[in-house]
Enzyme design. Structure first.
Site, PDB file in Angstrom:
ATOM      1  N   MET A  30       0.851  -1.195   0.000  1.00  0.00           N
ATOM      2  CA  MET A  30       0.000   0.000   0.000  1.00  0.00           C
ATOM      3  C   MET A  30       0.888   1.247   0.000  1.00  0.00           C
ATOM      4  SD  MET A  30      -3.457  -0.908   2.055  1.00  0.00           S
ATOM      5  CE  MET A  30      -2.823  -0.832   3.708  1.00  0.00           C
ATOM      6  N   HIS A  37       9.488  -3.508   3.194  1.00  0.00           N
ATOM      7  CA  HIS A  37       9.110  -3.661   1.779  1.00  0.00           C
ATOM      8  C   HIS A  37      10.355  -3.896   0.929  1.00  0.00           C
ATOM      9  CE1 HIS A  37       5.508  -1.065   2.989  1.00  0.00           C
ATOM     10  NE2 HIS A  37       4.969  -2.181   2.552  1.00  0.00           N
ATOM     11  N   GLN A  61     -10.184  -2.413   2.840  1.00  0.00           N
ATOM     12  CA  GLN A  61      -9.656  -3.044   4.058  1.00  0.00           C
ATOM     13  C   GLN A  61      -9.586  -2.089   5.247  1.00  0.00           C
ATOM     14  OE1 GLN A  61      -5.826  -3.932   1.860  1.00  0.00           O
ATOM     15  NE2 GLN A  61      -4.966  -3.731   3.900  1.00  0.00           N
ATOM     16  N   GLY A 148       5.020 -10.244   3.880  1.00  0.00           N
ATOM     17  CA  GLY A 148       5.788 -10.226   5.124  1.00  0.00           C
ATOM     18  C   GLY A 148       5.070 -10.978   6.236  1.00  0.00           C
ATOM     19  N   GLN A 154      -2.788 -12.091   7.830  1.00  0.00           N
ATOM     20  CA  GLN A 154      -2.950 -11.758   6.404  1.00  0.00           C
ATOM     21  C   GLN A 154      -2.238 -12.811   5.536  1.00  0.00           C
ATOM     22  OE1 GLN A 154      -2.525  -7.702   4.645  1.00  0.00           O
ATOM     23  NE2 GLN A 154      -0.508  -8.376   4.070  1.00  0.00           N
ATOM     24  N   VAL A 177      11.057  -7.369   9.324  1.00  0.00           N
ATOM     25  CA  VAL A 177      12.254  -6.534   9.488  1.00  0.00           C
ATOM     26  C   VAL A 177      12.001  -5.608  10.667  1.00  0.00           C
ATOM     27  CG1 VAL A 177      13.691  -4.756   8.396  1.00  0.00           C
ATOM     28  CG2 VAL A 177      12.823  -6.685   7.039  1.00  0.00           C
ATOM     29  N   SER A 186       6.840  -0.772   9.681  1.00  0.00           N
ATOM     30  CA  SER A 186       5.456  -0.652   9.233  1.00  0.00           C
ATOM     31  C   SER A 186       5.258   0.757   8.694  1.00  0.00           C
ATOM     32  CB  SER A 186       4.509  -0.882  10.422  1.00  0.00           C
ATOM     33  OG  SER A 186       3.218  -0.401  10.124  1.00  0.00           O
TER      34      SER A 186
HETATM   35  O1  PAF Z   1       0.057  -5.644   3.637  1.00  0.00           O
HETATM   36  C1  PAF Z   1      -0.394  -4.737   2.899  1.00  0.00           C
HETATM   37  O2  PAF Z   1       0.271  -3.751   2.602  1.00  0.00           O
HETATM   38  C2  PAF Z   1      -1.801  -4.860   2.339  1.00  0.00           C
HETATM   39  O3  PAF Z   1      -2.662  -5.435   3.253  1.00  0.00           O
HETATM   40  C3  PAF Z   1      -1.857  -5.586   0.979  1.00  0.00           C
HETATM   41  C4  PAF Z   1      -1.430  -7.043   1.111  1.00  0.00           C
HETATM   42  C5  PAF Z   1      -0.978  -4.889  -0.037  1.00  0.00           C
HETATM   43  C6  PAF Z   1      -3.297  -5.573   0.452  1.00  0.00           C
HETATM   44  O4  PAF Z   1      -3.765  -4.275   0.292  1.00  0.00           O
END
Ligand code: PAF
Length: 282
Positions: A30, A37, A61, A148, A154, A177, A186
């Site tokens: 996102m 990331h 979400q 991750g 998730q 990480v 995060s």
């Molecule tokens: O972990 C995230 O950044 C989000 O939940 C994802 C998997 C990209 C879905 O929007």
């Protein structure tokens, strides 16, 4: 690095590269990219010839439009981070491209996996994640997809999406990480004030104390939960949502603390909700 906004262009680009024998890696995000990331993208680049990073703040979400609006965004810096880590394609669609008609038809995460922990605390959140991930996988086609372990529930949901909806995708789980003080990387950390950031390591401290207690022979789940709760509740800037020990595969509360376990916490640090977890191998 190619930046794509349209679904048809994304699908055609990845399809053409696959047809010429290129292995595709997908890193759904996102945005507000951080070291966590970057580690996903680097791992994907080490294993696949072409890495596509999606950057899309998925409204499905979040609990409210307010929350969507508060989510950090910085596309210019994301492009730099992604390219440096090895991305070849960025998919950054506008909302109307992902959801041409609202309310959208979506994926429902049935059963205990969808109802516990994040599912209980954030109604609709896991369905929103499952829906957008299913769409991204459908658009990307056959690939390896990198997620991750920081978002542990998730990750389990994504694995179920892939199996239950038959996507030709291999899910690759990557370790959390952490900053030097233990705070899990995060995007939401950007929303913390200085004092909140100083309070945030309490989550990781609680998890490590819980794991150490189990390794030292504690066999009562309630004692481990009480220990983690007490550590977090001692921090005035942090409001605990849940602290739990569950079976790592099913997320069910185990009768005995044995086999592979996951310790998870969720808490508000000021106005920002953070989650974290650690695993214990069986
Ligand atoms: O972990 C995230 O950044 C989000 O939940 C994802 C998997 C990209 C879905 O929007």
């Amino acid at each position: 690095m190619q930046v794509i906004e349209r679904v048809t262009e994304l699908t055609a680009t990845l399809e053409a590269r696959r047809a010429s024998g290129v292995a595709v890696g997908l890193v759904p995000t996102m945005g507000a990219l951080h070291d966590g990331h970057a580690s996903l993208i680097e791992r994907a680049a080490a294993e696949c010839e072409l890495v596509c990073v999606s950057i899309f703040v998925n409204p499905l979400q979040f609990g409210s439009l307010d929350e969507v609006g508060r989510y950090p965004r910085d596309l210019a810096s994301d492009l730099v981070v992604a390219e440096k880590a090895g991305a070849g394609v960025i998919f950054a669609p506008p909302v109307e491209e992902m959801y041409p008609q609202m309310p959208a038809v979506g994926v429902h995460v049935a059963g205990g996996l969808g109802a516990t922990l994040e599912g209980a605390s954030r109604p609709g959140h896991l369905d929103g994640v499952a829906t957008v991930v299913a769409k991204l996988l459908a658009m990307a086609g056959a690939c390896r997809a990198y997620f991750g372990e920081k978002d542990y529930q998730q990750l389990l949901v994504v694995r179920r999406v892939v199996v239950d909806l038959s996507f030709p995708v291999t899910v690759v789980a990557c370790p959390t990480v952490r900053a030097i003080d233990g705070v899990a990387e995060s995007s939401r950390n950007r929303l913390l004030s200085r004092s909140e950031r100083e309070a945030a390591p309490v989550l990781c401290r609680a998890l490590r104390a819980g794991a150490a207690a189990i390794l030292a022979g504690e066999s009562e789940r309630s004692e481990v939960v009480a220990l983690m709760t007490a550590i977090i509740e001692a921090e005035p800037l942090v409001e605990l949502d849940y602290a739990e020990v569950v079976d790592a595969a099913s997320l069910r509360v185990p009768e005995r603390l044995e086999g592979a376990l996951r310790l998870l916490v969720a808490a508000r640090v000021g106005a920002t909700r953070l989650i974290d977890n650690v695993g214990l191998a069986g």
